[in-house]
Design an enzyme around this catalytic site. Structure first.
Site, short mmCIF file in Angstrom:
data_model
loop_
_atom_site.label_atom_id
_atom_site.label_comp_id
_atom_site.label_asym_id
_atom_site.label_seq_id
_atom_site.Cartn_x
_atom_site.Cartn_y
_atom_site.Cartn_z
CD GLU A 130 -12.70 -84.52 34.87
OE1 GLU A 130 -12.90 -84.75 36.09
OE2 GLU A 130 -12.69 -85.40 34.00
N GLY A 187 -1.43 -67.43 50.61
CA GLY A 187 -2.43 -67.44 49.55
C GLY A 187 -3.10 -68.78 49.36
CD GLU A 190 -10.09 -67.42 48.41
OE1 GLU A 190 -9.95 -66.18 48.49
OE2 GLU A 190 -9.92 -68.06 47.36
CE LYS A 205 -13.58 -78.97 45.08
NZ LYS A 205 -12.21 -78.79 45.58
#
Length: 327
Positions: A130, A187, A190, A205
């Site tokens: 998941e 933040g 990256e 995904k």
């Protein structure tokens, strides 16, 4: 249940910290350099405090954690493409030992889905993943509840970094490079943001979602012509957001629309790229929010949204999978 956690980054650390709240014990915790192992249960807070102070996580070799007496292996190492190693081998070790594997690492189920399922078939352990799709959003469990064969298409915003950049560009009229630097300072992005801004993360995904739907469409009366056994990243058409100019967002706004990085999955098709969407429509989520829009037989269109990334957020999906193994 007893957990062996491989990977002590944001997600792995969050799973370790939250595990006791969910009634689980951590018997092994490994990063890339060392591992701590205790069949009677570790103190995750103490171990992670040591790591934050620059000390070794434990005194064992990381590979030894794979032989610890866990019920569930949590695979939370960084996603890798191609052979999906070392994550794939970690899963194989768990399944060959008739133990469960719960993934936060997208690589094995995006790049070697059929092999993972074959290993699962020969094991008393199960694989759940998941957390690989949308952080805290229960995407795969919703598809399972509907029946994968009943879901005909999926589209949505699946990367928080790209969405933050596009929504800030639209709201403030700022350029891509300016907003990217801002996202890195906060933040949200990256230091090397290519995985996110080039659409790779969202595409992985979508590949996982396509594999789940293809598997469902291969069963029973819902089988559809042309559905193949499994997909990889190579099967996706991917375009990132690096070349979206502020002028494109301004023109879209004049027409009551905006631009979002949208992933789309339908029979035989996986696409990711910047798309025009209604400015106040369902898919125009802002900031780091994610949303999935499912098209289902009988149920129609369903929208599920929430936080698609973050250590604690993604850890809740891992822990939900572990709870399902107990059911």
């Amino acid at each position: 249940m007893k957990l062996g956690i491989i990977g002590a980054g944001a997600v792995g650390s969050a799973v370790a910290r939250l595990a006791p709240e969910y009634g689980h014990s951590v018997v092994a915790l490994a990063d890339s350099e060392s591992a701590a192992i205790d069949p009677d249960g570790l103190d995750p807070e103490a171990l992670l405090a040591r790591k934050e102070d620059g000390e070794a996580l434990g005194e064992s070799d990381p590979d030894e954690a794979l032989d610890a007496p866990y019920d569930v292996l949590v695979e939370a190492t960084p996603t890798t493409l191609g052979d999906a190693e070392p994550g794939f081998s970690h899963i194989r070790r768990a399944l060959e030992g008739d133990r469960h594997a719960v993934l936060a690492n997208k690589g094995p189920v995006a790049e070697r889905y059929e092999e993972v399922r074959t290993l699962e078939t020969g094991s008393r352990g199960q694989v759940r993943f998941e957390a690989t799709v949308a952080g805290a959003i229960p995407a795969l469990s919703t598809i399972a509840d509907l029946g994968a064969g009943n879901v005909t298409a999926i589209r949505g915003v699946l990367n928080g970094t790209a969405n933050f950049i596009l929504s800030r560009m639209a709201a403030e009229g700022l350029g891509y490079e300016h907003v990217l630097a801002e996202a890195q300072d906060l933040g949200v992005a990256e230091a090397d943001p290519s995985f996110d801004v080039q659409g790779t993360d969202a595409a992985l995904k979508c590949v996982i979602l396509a594999n789940v739907l293809a598997e469902g469409n291969g069963d029973g009366d819902t089988a559809e012509v042309g559905v193949r056994e499994s997909y990889t990243l190579a099967d996706a058409t991917v375009e990132g957001i690096e070349h979206v100019p502020p002028s494109a967002l301004e023109l879209a706004a004049e027409d009551g629309r905006t631009i979002r990085l949208i992933g789309e999955v339908s029979t035989g098709s996986i696409r990711v790229g910047p798309r025009l969407v209604p400015e106040h429509g369902t898919l125009a989520v802002t900031g780091t929010q994610n949303i999935l829009q499912l098209e289902a037989r009988h149920a129609g269109r369903l929208n599920i949204s929430g936080r698609g990334a973050g250590g604690p957020e993604t850890a809740t999906a891992v822990l939900a999978d572990i709870s399902r193994l107990e059911a």
